[in-house]
Design an enzyme around this catalytic site. Structure first.
Site: not given
Ligand SMILES: Nc1nc2c(ncn2[C@@H]2O[C@H](COP(=O)(O)OP(=O)(O)OP(=O)(O)O)[C@@H](O)[C@H]2O)c(=O)[nH]1
Length: 306
Positions: A225-226
């Site tokens: 993800g981030d």
């Protein structure tokens, strides 16, 4: 053999063979084909001598391995040689013409299997060349599987390996490292407002900025993800690492040009020290993650220590 074939040319070939007669035969076969351009042959008679030579002289291009050695037999010999040197192509040479044994050897990491007395010089050179190519292919696949497709950064597994090495180093020499856990702020909003491709562009830019913001000896990984992690080996203190983290926050907050627009995210960073008391790599990651959540709770866009 033609010059177009990717034969190894640098370093040395290692022959591990306890029988002097068989060793002379292999030397003579390779000597028959100087045009193949293979590197010179080194000969040792035991698995222990092979391991010592590989440690002392790192340039080995391929190993020709007899499985029946005075200090180990069968697949043990293969494991002894490859344990610390999994990057090396290995061709097993054996007097035992047994297909199951050949399959076992190849299944356990050898790249080829030749039965003594059943191959000529050209077949031996060909085996070395193909074993080398096969090994290169295997290593490239492993390398690719350890990297994130979107950013090209190492994935979690590779980071855990490097963290493990940092823990060992801290225990051995007292040299500390710092682990940073980075999570973007407001990233979901980029996906929602500008689309997934814009989100991907932000993740790629983030990766580039993180890499540009640290030394080449530091590790930057994408955890998913981030979320990103950085390992700063030999970082003397959390104070020194915090200065790096502050610079990273500033560079990540700068707008990212995308399709004529400027996209903006921030980041929260958690930090933890990797010292001689460090537990497992997984525990260190959890601690840095918890510190990052602390930074989020405290208002985002900041660094927090654990
Ligand atoms: N574009 C893109 N989005 C991804 C990828 N992987 C995960 N995401 C999205 O990343 C978002 C991460 O969510 P959050 O961490 O809550 O986003 P955030 O807005 O930064 O939240 P805060 O951390 O609280 O600021 C989710 O919407 C995921 O769908 C990816 O590879 N590409």
């Amino acid at each position: 053999m033609t010059a177009a074939q990717p034969a190894p040319t640098a370093g040395y070939l290692l022959l591990v063979e306890d029988n002097p007669g068989d060793a002379r035969l292999t030397q003579a076969l390779l000597g028959d084909l100087p045009a193949a351009g293979l590197p010179p042959l080194r000969w040792v008679q035991t698995a222990a001598a092979a391991v010592t030579l590989l440690q002392q002289e790192p340039g080995c291009a391929a190993v020709l391995l007899d499985l029946g050695l005075p200090d180990s037999t069968g697949l043990e010999s293969l494991q002894a040689v490859t344990r610390e040197h999994h990057h090396l192509p290995v061709i097993v040479l054996t007097g035992n013409d047994s297909a199951p044994m050949g399959l076992d050897a190849v299944g356990s990491g050898a790249q080829d299997f030749l039965v003594k007395g059943h191959f000529d010089a050209a077949a031996l050179v060909r085996s070395i060349v193909f074993a080398t190519q096969r090994k290169r292919g295997e290593l490239a696949l492993v390398e690719r599987s350890l990297r994130d497709d979107l950013t090209g950064l190492p994935r979690r597994t590779l980071l855990l390996d490097r963290l493990q090495a940092a823990c060992r180093q801290a225990r051995r020499s007292g040299e500390t490292s710092v682990l940073l856990f980075v999570d973007l702020d407001g990233f979901k909003q980029i996906n929602d407002a500008h689309g997934h491709d814009a989100g991907d562009a932000v993740l790629r830019a983030t990766a580039q900025r993180l890499v540009a913001g640290v030394r080449s000896s530091d590790s930057v990984a994408r955890l998913g993800g981030d979320e990103f992690a950085l390992l700063l080996p030999s970082a003397a203190s959390l104070d020194a690492a915090e200065r790096v983290a502050d610079k990273l926050l500033a560079s990540l907050a700068a707008p990212i040009p995308y399709n004529g627009e400027l996209l903006q995210v921030g980041a929260s960073i958690g930090m933890t020290l990797v010292d001689a008391d460090a537990e497992s790599p997984e525990t260190l990651l959890r601690r840095a993650d918890a510190a990052m959540y602390g930074a989020k709770r405290a208002g985002k866009g900041r660094v927090q220590r654990c």
